[in-house]
Design an enzyme around this catalytic site. Sequence first.
Site, mmCIF file in Angstrom:
data_model
loop_
_atom_site.group_PDB
_atom_site.id
_atom_site.type_symbol
_atom_site.label_atom_id
_atom_site.label_comp_id
_atom_site.label_asym_id
_atom_site.label_seq_id
_atom_site.Cartn_x
_atom_site.Cartn_y
_atom_site.Cartn_z
ATOM 1 N N HIS A 22 0.841 -1.190 0.000
ATOM 2 C CA HIS A 22 0.000 0.000 0.000
ATOM 3 C C HIS A 22 0.881 1.246 0.000
ATOM 4 C CE1 HIS A 22 -2.408 3.064 2.406
ATOM 5 N NE2 HIS A 22 -2.979 3.004 1.218
ATOM 6 N N ASP A 64 -5.061 3.835 -4.687
ATOM 7 C CA ASP A 64 -5.095 4.325 -3.316
ATOM 8 C C ASP A 64 -6.250 5.312 -3.125
ATOM 9 O OD1 ASP A 64 -4.519 5.315 -0.748
ATOM 10 O OD2 ASP A 64 -2.370 5.141 -1.087
ATOM 11 N N MET A 74 2.615 13.279 -16.682
ATOM 12 C CA MET A 74 3.576 14.334 -16.968
ATOM 13 C C MET A 74 2.878 15.452 -17.745
ATOM 14 S SD MET A 74 7.102 14.067 -19.199
ATOM 15 C CE MET A 74 7.783 12.740 -18.217
ATOM 16 N N TYR A 113 9.753 12.935 -13.230
ATOM 17 C CA TYR A 113 10.928 12.065 -13.198
ATOM 18 C C TYR A 113 11.384 11.806 -11.759
ATOM 19 C CZ TYR A 113 11.678 12.700 -18.273
ATOM 20 O OH TYR A 113 11.553 12.707 -19.630
ATOM 21 N N ASN A 133 2.667 8.571 -20.230
ATOM 22 C CA ASN A 133 3.285 8.151 -18.965
ATOM 23 C C ASN A 133 2.327 8.435 -17.825
ATOM 24 O OD1 ASN A 133 5.976 7.846 -20.270
ATOM 25 N ND2 ASN A 133 5.814 10.066 -20.456
#
Length: 142
Positions: A22, A64, A74, A113, A133
Amino acid sequence: MLRNIPPILSPDLLHALAAMGHGDDIVIADANYPAESSGVPCIRLDGISATEALEAILSLLPLDSYVPDPALVMQVVGDPTAVPEVVGEFQSIIDRVADNPAKIQGLERFAFYDRASDAFAVVQTGERRLYGNIILKKGVIK
């Protein structure tokens, strides 16, 4: 072979998803992403799009529900409010498949990143669309 597991999920990826705890993050990255040099384990899904990978992963991975941003993308360099087509598809998949649908949040390129460098793993896909991404935070199964 196993039942009810998307066949595009490799044994290495299944192991990573099961081993994550988790709050751990996993990155689904496009073909341009510097996955091998990111400093975290890289799992390759060559020939698979990031959207296909997202849908398959979310069929097993709970998002979550204890954080406001369990899905991060991004931002477009020079236009942080732009929503690339692939990101719109990510949101549609999350809305349809995730057990805890959430609105995708954006991170500046280098912040993305940095966050990804602390991930459990990076899944390098064959996605050719730019900005394909996404970082997912694993939740709990209730």
